[in-house]
Enzyme design. Structure first.
Site, PDB file in Angstrom:
ATOM      1  N   ASP A  97      -8.672  -3.034   8.377  1.00 15.16           N
ATOM      2  CA  ASP A  97      -9.258  -2.119   7.393  1.00 15.16           C
ATOM      3  C   ASP A  97     -10.529  -1.438   7.909  1.00 15.16           C
ATOM      4  OD1 ASP A  97      -7.271  -3.037   5.767  1.00 15.16           O
ATOM      5  OD2 ASP A  97      -8.585  -3.663   4.126  1.00 15.16           O
ATOM      6  N   HIS A 242     -10.595  -6.564  10.058  1.00 15.93           N
ATOM      7  CA  HIS A 242     -11.302  -5.285  10.028  1.00 15.93           C
ATOM      8  C   HIS A 242     -11.554  -4.781  11.441  1.00 15.93           C
ATOM      9  CE1 HIS A 242     -12.124  -7.145   6.106  1.00 15.93           C
ATOM     10  NE2 HIS A 242     -12.289  -5.912   5.635  1.00 15.93           N
TER      11      HIS A 242
END
Length: 275
Positions: A97, A242
């Site tokens: 992400d 992430h």
């Protein structure tokens, strides 16, 4: 009398058409709930090889030539996000992400390419706008790019118009850089509401959450991240990591350690697909 009969027949025809349309819409997606699976693509890993021309994964932009395009399909409006995927054997999905970030995303892509594995990247529009080359690379290497809003806001504090703007602007950037509009959406912070589900569906996107949070955003240490993934590994699991939003060097190092171990353990790391 004849006029009444004609009106009655017209009402029946309209009702029949609506029923057929509803049935067709219901058949677009496999029925699943937030605890149910979405279908996954064929497994990727050391046992499979990419075609010689990896750009075949990328959809070509539409042109004015070629066969007529099918009518856009309607996406089911869900009340909760999908949490898992289905697939043959021990299938898992890795998601990243907040990117793309030129400091960390290329290293993640390099590791995925080394093991011939594809993943999902939920990108923020403002990051994607400045790093379109990385989205093009994701397309060429067969990764799936999803919508993670424009600036990563808490959607539950926004108006419906603001949520739509966050989604639409990001869809436009993804289409320009990646070659197609996103089919998946993830709410920042995992904060979903009715408007997010409805607007995502209107834009043709399915909501995907996660099963295992690596907590890499807290920079807990490489070993901690590796343990989170390996201890949470199971068929259908969606892993959240992430590649932007802070120092993601631990995420990069952790991927290099747990990915080969997952593959050696018999897991197939792949990407979901819409059915």
């Amino acid at each position: 009398m004849k006029r009444d009969q004609l009106l009655t027949r017209r009402r029946l025809l309209i009702a029949g058409t609506g029923a057929v349309g509803a049935a067709a819409t219901a058949g677009v997606l496999t029925p699943v709930t937030g605890d149910g699976p979405a279908e996954s693509a064929p497994a990727a890993g050391p046992q499979t090889r990419r075609p010689p021309h990896s750009s075949a994964y990328r959809l070509q932009p539409l042109t004015g030539y070629g066969p007529p395009q099918a009518a856009p399909r309607r996406t089911l409006v869900r009340r909760e996000p999908l949490l898992r995927v289905s697939g043959r054997g021990r299938t898992m999905v890795l998601t990243f992400d907040d990117g793309p970030d030129p400091r960390y995303t290329p290293a993640i892509l390099d590791t995925l390419a080394e093991y011939d594995v594809r993943a999902m990247f939920f990108v923020c529009g403002e990051m994607a706008a400045d790093n379109k080359v990385l989205l093009a690379r994701m397309a060429d290497e067969g990764h799936v790019v999803g919508n993670h809003t424009w600036s990563h806001p808490l959607l539950t504090r926004l108006t419906r118009r603001q949520i739509r703007s966050q989604m639409e602007r990001t869809c436009d950037v993804i289409e320009e850089a990646y070659g197609e509009r996103p089919e998946w959406f993830r709410a920042p912070f995992g904060a979903w509401n009715r408007a997010a589900f409805q607007l995502g569906a209107e834009l043709g996107m399915e909501p995907l959450a996660w099963t295992v949070d690596t907590l890499d955003w807290t920079t807990p240490g490489t070993r901690f991240i590796v343990d989170r993934v390996e201890n949470g590994a199971a068929p259908g699991v969606v892993v959240l990591s992430h590649d932007a939003g802070g120092d993601r060097s631990q995420s990069v190092r952790a991927l290099r350690r747990y990915l080969p171990e997952l593959l050696d353990s018999g897991y197939h790391v792949t990407v979901p697909r819409r059915v």
